[in-house]
Design a protein around this motif. Structure first.
Motif, PDB file in Angstrom:
ATOM      1  N   ARG A 227      33.297   8.743   7.769  1.00 20.23           N
ATOM      2  CA  ARG A 227      31.904   9.082   8.132  1.00 20.23           C
ATOM      3  C   ARG A 227      31.704  10.591   8.183  1.00 20.23           C
ATOM      4  O   ARG A 227      30.710  11.123   7.712  1.00 20.23           O
ATOM      5  CB  ARG A 227      31.546   8.466   9.495  1.00 20.23           C
ATOM      6  CG  ARG A 227      31.119   7.022   9.385  1.00 20.23           C
ATOM      7  CD  ARG A 227      30.537   6.521  10.691  1.00 20.23           C
ATOM      8  NE  ARG A 227      31.563   6.244  11.680  1.00 20.23           N
ATOM      9  CZ  ARG A 227      31.562   6.683  12.915  1.00 20.23           C
ATOM     10  NH1 ARG A 227      30.589   7.459  13.335  1.00 20.23           N
ATOM     11  NH2 ARG A 227      32.535   6.365  13.747  1.00 20.23           N
ATOM     12  N   ALA A 228      32.699  11.285   8.776  1.00 21.38           N
ATOM     13  CA  ALA A 228      32.564  12.743   8.939  1.00 21.38           C
ATOM     14  C   ALA A 228      32.490  13.444   7.585  1.00 21.38           C
ATOM     15  O   ALA A 228      31.808  14.468   7.445  1.00 21.38           O
ATOM     16  CB  ALA A 228      33.737  13.277   9.757  1.00 21.38           C
ATOM     17  N   LEU A 229      33.192  12.893   6.589  1.00 22.90           N
ATOM     18  CA  LEU A 229      33.195  13.517   5.257  1.00 22.90           C
ATOM     19  C   LEU A 229      31.824  13.427   4.589  1.00 22.90           C
ATOM     20  O   LEU A 229      31.595  14.017   3.542  1.00 22.90           O
ATOM     21  CB  LEU A 229      34.265  12.869   4.364  1.00 22.90           C
ATOM     22  CG  LEU A 229      35.721  13.249   4.689  1.00 22.90           C
ATOM     23  CD1 LEU A 229      36.703  12.373   3.916  1.00 22.90           C
ATOM     24  CD2 LEU A 229      35.993  14.726   4.371  1.00 22.90           C
ATOM     25  N   ARG A 230      30.904  12.670   5.185  1.00 22.81           N
ATOM     26  CA  ARG A 230      29.530  12.570   4.647  1.00 22.81           C
ATOM     27  C   ARG A 230      28.566  13.511   5.367  1.00 22.81           C
ATOM     28  O   ARG A 230      27.372  13.506   5.084  1.00 22.81           O
ATOM     29  CB  ARG A 230      29.024  11.119   4.811  1.00 22.81           C
ATOM     30  CG  ARG A 230      29.880  10.104   4.085  1.00 22.81           C
ATOM     31  CD  ARG A 230      29.599   8.690   4.589  1.00 22.81           C
ATOM     32  NE  ARG A 230      30.634   7.783   4.165  1.00 22.81           N
ATOM     33  CZ  ARG A 230      30.554   7.020   3.069  1.00 22.81           C
ATOM     34  NH1 ARG A 230      29.478   7.033   2.333  1.00 22.81           N
ATOM     35  NH2 ARG A 230      31.560   6.229   2.740  1.00 22.81           N
ATOM     36  N   SER A 231      29.081  14.265   6.307  1.00 21.86           N
ATOM     37  CA  SER A 231      28.210  15.107   7.134  1.00 21.86           C
ATOM     38  C   SER A 231      27.651  16.303   6.356  1.00 21.86           C
ATOM     39  O   SER A 231      28.375  16.993   5.634  1.00 21.86           O
ATOM     40  CB  SER A 231      29.031  15.582   8.341  1.00 21.86           C
ATOM     41  OG  SER A 231      28.687  16.883   8.707  1.00 21.86           O
ATOM     42  N   HIS A 233      26.789  19.057   7.597  1.00 25.02           N
ATOM     43  CA  HIS A 233      27.426  20.279   8.089  1.00 25.02           C
ATOM     44  C   HIS A 233      28.824  20.471   7.496  1.00 25.02           C
ATOM     45  O   HIS A 233      29.261  21.599   7.292  1.00 25.02           O
ATOM     46  CB  HIS A 233      27.470  20.298   9.620  1.00 25.02           C
ATOM     47  CG  HIS A 233      26.271  20.962  10.225  1.00 25.02           C
ATOM     48  ND1 HIS A 233      25.086  20.318  10.414  1.00 25.02           N
ATOM     49  CD2 HIS A 233      26.076  22.238  10.652  1.00 25.02           C
ATOM     50  CE1 HIS A 233      24.207  21.157  10.935  1.00 25.02           C
ATOM     51  NE2 HIS A 233      24.780  22.331  11.088  1.00 25.02           N
ATOM     52  N   LEU A 234      29.512  19.384   7.231  1.00 22.14           N
ATOM     53  CA  LEU A 234      30.824  19.524   6.596  1.00 22.14           C
ATOM     54  C   LEU A 234      30.656  20.120   5.194  1.00 22.14           C
ATOM     55  O   LEU A 234      31.374  21.044   4.802  1.00 22.14           O
ATOM     56  CB  LEU A 234      31.546  18.175   6.515  1.00 22.14           C
ATOM     57  CG  LEU A 234      32.941  18.306   5.915  1.00 22.14           C
ATOM     58  CD1 LEU A 234      33.903  18.924   6.906  1.00 22.14           C
ATOM     59  CD2 LEU A 234      33.463  16.987   5.420  1.00 22.14           C
ATOM     60  N   TYR A 235      29.688  19.597   4.451  1.00 18.66           N
ATOM     61  CA  TYR A 235      29.396  20.163   3.126  1.00 18.66           C
ATOM     62  C   TYR A 235      29.085  21.649   3.248  1.00 18.66           C
ATOM     63  O   TYR A 235      29.577  22.478   2.488  1.00 18.66           O
ATOM     64  CB  TYR A 235      28.211  19.434   2.480  1.00 18.66           C
ATOM     65  CG  TYR A 235      28.604  18.230   1.654  1.00 18.66           C
ATOM     66  CD1 TYR A 235      28.714  18.327   0.276  1.00 18.66           C
ATOM     67  CD2 TYR A 235      28.870  17.004   2.255  1.00 18.66           C
ATOM     68  CE1 TYR A 235      29.068  17.233  -0.502  1.00 18.66           C
ATOM     69  CE2 TYR A 235      29.218  15.895   1.498  1.00 18.66           C
ATOM     70  CZ  TYR A 235      29.318  16.017   0.117  1.00 18.66           C
ATOM     71  OH  TYR A 235      29.675  14.938  -0.641  1.00 18.66           O
TER      72      TYR A 235
END
Ligand code: FE2
Length: 248
Positions: A227-231, A233-235
């Motif tokens: 899920r976090a890899l879709r954030s 902010h991560l991008y």
């Protein structure tokens, strides 16, 4: 309440980022049975396999060193890393695990600093964590000693400490003292609560994140990482080009 809900919804807009763009996971608990991370060899293999599927290619594993609970030493960690690498070869999983540690900011850590008996990431970045309950009284003398030994002090997951939730000034003081910051990827999925999510997003907006780590302990964390890899902010963080992970 509604604001938090809205913000959390905004964390999962995209398809998962290819973790090859991060390359190196520098905070994990992969060695079986020496802390609260992997407990069996099967756990270790499942964690490494899962992280590799996201695209991570290399790992610095960082067992807890904490005098009250996890009395790890340089030798328990180095030996555990060797055992894990042997296991990976047998299981034909092609990757490399390197030995580091996550030092709890206690008297034992002060002794290890005095003896210079430390496992730093790439021999350079020394990962440490604070108590979640009590704000450290005065961390600066120890930070100066770490620097005097030639290491770069690196604070694990600043977004997770409640005493910093509303004190960006205290984080600024740490940075002014030369402390690097490592964010937990899972904070961006709201895994540690809305306050940590908000601080994590704010740290990215303020350009004060140097490293990303999974801080993986168990297989259920893999779903959270997905899920976090879709954030968004991560991008934003990865696209900023300021992460040091690929250089490790
Ligand atoms: Fe950790």
């Amino acid at each position: 309440m509604f604001g938090f809900f809205k913000k959390r919804q905004k964390t999962v807009l995209r398809s998962p980022l290819d973790a090859r763009l991060i390359g190196v996971d520098m905070h994990s608990h992969l060695i079986a049975g020496i802390d609260d991370g992997a407990q069996t060899h099967d756990d270790s293999l499942a964690l490494v396999k899962g992280l590799k599927e996201f695209g991570f290619q290399k790992f610095w594993t960082s067992p807890h060193v904490m005098s009250d609970f996890y009395r790890n030493s340089t030798s328990t960690i180095v030996n555990g890393t060797q055992t894990l690498n042997d296991l990976l070869v047998k299981a034909q999983i092609d990757t490399s695990i390197h030995a580091a540690a996550e030092y709890y900011f206690d008297d034992n850590f002060m002794d290890l600093i005095a003896k210079n008996d430390l496992l730093a990431i790439k021999g350079e970045y020394l990962l440490f964590e604070f108590s979640y309950l009590n704000q450290p009284e005065n961390p600066f003398p120890a930070i100066e000693k770490i620097k005097a030994l030639g290491y770069k002090p690196l604070l694990a997951h600043p977004e997770r400490y409640p005493f910093y939730f509303h004190r960006p000034d205290l984080l600024e003081q740490l940075r002014a003292a030369g402390v690097y910051f490592q964010l937990n990827i899972n904070s961006l999925a709201g895994h540690y609560g809305p306050e940590s999510l908000k601080v994590a997003q704010g740290m990215i907006d303020d350009n004060i994140v140097d490293f990303l780590g999974t801080d993986i302990h168990k297989t259920s964390h893999l779903e959270v990482i997905d899920r976090a890899l879709r954030s968004e902010h991560l991008y934003k963080l990865v696209e900023s080009g300021r992460l040091i992970n690929p250089a490790l």
